[in-house]
Every structure is written in C-alpha cells, then in structure tokens.
Design an enzyme around this catalytic site. Structure first.
Site, PDB file in Angstrom:
ATOM      1  N   GLY A  95       0.837  -1.192   0.000  1.00 38.95           N
ATOM      2  CA  GLY A  95       0.000   0.000   0.000  1.00 38.95           C
ATOM      3  C   GLY A  95       0.869   1.238   0.000  1.00 38.95           C
ATOM      4  CD  GLN A 153       3.361   5.716   3.020  1.00 35.43           C
ATOM      5  OE1 GLN A 153       2.450   5.208   2.371  1.00 35.43           O
ATOM      6  NE2 GLN A 153       4.281   4.997   3.637  1.00 35.43           N
ATOM      7  CB  CYS A 171       5.021   1.992   7.807  1.00 32.60           C
ATOM      8  SG  CYS A 171       4.568   3.519   6.952  1.00 32.60           S
ATOM      9  CG  LEU A 172       6.563   0.995   1.782  1.00 28.24           C
ATOM     10  CD1 LEU A 172       5.902   1.363   0.462  1.00 28.24           C
ATOM     11  CD2 LEU A 172       7.716   0.020   1.567  1.00 28.24           C
ATOM     12  CG  HIS A 190      -0.763   1.188   7.353  1.00 29.36           C
ATOM     13  ND1 HIS A 190       0.177   0.708   8.238  1.00 29.36           N
ATOM     14  CD2 HIS A 190      -0.071   1.962   6.465  1.00 29.36           C
ATOM     15  CE1 HIS A 190       1.363   1.189   7.912  1.00 29.36           C
ATOM     16  NE2 HIS A 190       1.254   1.950   6.837  1.00 29.36           N
ATOM     17  CD  GLU A 191      -1.440   2.324   2.808  1.00 27.51           C
ATOM     18  OE1 GLU A 191      -0.905   3.443   2.889  1.00 27.51           O
ATOM     19  OE2 GLU A 191      -0.798   1.262   2.904  1.00 27.51           O
ATOM     20  CG  HIS A 202       0.241   6.743   5.768  1.00 24.89           C
ATOM     21  ND1 HIS A 202       1.385   7.159   6.401  1.00 24.89           N
ATOM     22  CD2 HIS A 202       0.422   5.423   5.505  1.00 24.89           C
ATOM     23  CE1 HIS A 202       2.227   6.138   6.514  1.00 24.89           C
ATOM     24  NE2 HIS A 202       1.666   5.061   5.980  1.00 24.89           N
TER      25      HIS A 202
END
Ligand code: GNR
Ligand code: NI
Length: 167
Positions: free
Chosen positions: A46, A51, A91-92, A133-134, A137
């Site tokens: 994702g 991000q 998480c990236l 999660h997304e 963000h």
C-alpha cells in the site's frame, strides 16, 4: 511514470492532514500511476500520497500475491468498523520495523475510483488492516502511534541514527 522518493519517520511532513481531491482528472490519474509504480518498486502492499510528499487524499493498495489487483481510492473514508484483530504491521516510511497493532477486523471503505466513480470496498483481514493503515496516513497518523511511548521512542532513535549514517 515515475518512482517517487518515500519520506521516512520522523519527517514532520508525514504528520500533515491531507487535503481532499477536488476533481479526479488526468493529473490525479498520473499521480495514481506513479503511486502504484512507487509501491510496486518499494515493494509494498500500500501507499498513501503523503508518503511521497503529496498532501492529497489518495491511496493505492495491492495485497495480491501476483501483484495484479491494484486498488486506488480517492478521498477514502471508513464507513463501518467491526471487531478487532491484532497483526504485525510495517510501513515504507518506517523501514525495517515490524510491530503488532490492533485494528478493526472488518471495515467498509468508500471513495472514488480512478475514473471519479463511487467505489465501496468491504474488507477483512490484511485488506482491512491496509485500508486503515493507508487512511491513517491521510490524517498524519502512523502505525507507531499505536505503540507504547517507549517503543515509539526507540524506533525514532533508530530512524534518526540511520538517517545520520546515510548522510
Ligand atoms: O508494505 C506495507 N506492508 C504492510 C504490512 C502490514 C500492515 C500494513 C502494511 S502497509 C505497508 C506499506 C505502507 O507503508 N503503506 O502506507
Ligand atoms: Ni505506511
């Protein structure tokens, strides 16, 4: 298409509340394509626009094994949350860290697709986790915010050290 640089925690730009997308036009569609390219290259399941330092309410997800089930949502909202599940998250923007987080087990999310049409997604398991999660963000929230202050502090120190060594 282009692969974008991904911001890392504790970058303050990850904390902004992203603005709604006014219109799903070609520029937004290009951005969605770039987000998929960036997510697949990372690789991740994702990615949220903040991000890559774009403060717009846009997310992309693909939890499929074959990486061929892209899901893009513009202005996504969660309209129903049910039950709870605890699973390890990464998480990236917090590379190399994985910790257990408790989230709703089932969610319904709605938003717009890449053509500007209404899209509703019913999800459980990993897809439900990823949607939550997304969408977090977009509100400047990271999975580390659900951890104890001690764990979060340890992760922040580790990230700051990694950044210093990369300089
Ligand atoms: O690639 C990712 N993997 C992942 C694993 C468990 C729970 C959530 C995620 S999302 C993450 C990509 C990312 O940082 N999206 O914002
Ligand atoms: Ni993330």
């Amino acid at each position: 298409m282009a692969i974008h640089h991904i911001l890392h925690y504790p970058d303050p730009r990850l904390r902004f509340k992203a603005a709604p997308v006014a219109r799903v036009d070609d520029e937004i569609r290009m951005l969605i394509d770039d987000m998929f390219e960036t997510m697949y290259a990372a690789p991740g399941i994702g990615l949220a626009a903040p991000q890559i330092n774009i403060s717009k309410r846009l997310i992309v997800i693909d939890i499929s094994e074959k990486r061929n089930e892209p899901l893009a949502l513009v202005n996504p909202e969660i309209t129903l949350r049910e039950g709870s599940q605890k699973s390890d998250e990464g998480c990236l923007s917090v590379p190399g860290i994985s910790e257990g987080v408790e989230r709703a087990a089932r969610v319904v999310a709605r938003g717009l697709d890449r053509d500007g049409g209404a899209l509703e997604v019913e999800a459980e398991g990993l897809l439900a986790v990823c949607l939550q999660h997304e969408i977090d963000h977009l509100d400047g929230k990271l999975f580390v915010d659900y951890l104890t202050e001690m764990k979060r502090k340890r992760i922040r120190k580790k990230m700051e050290k990694a950044r210093r060594q990369a300089m």
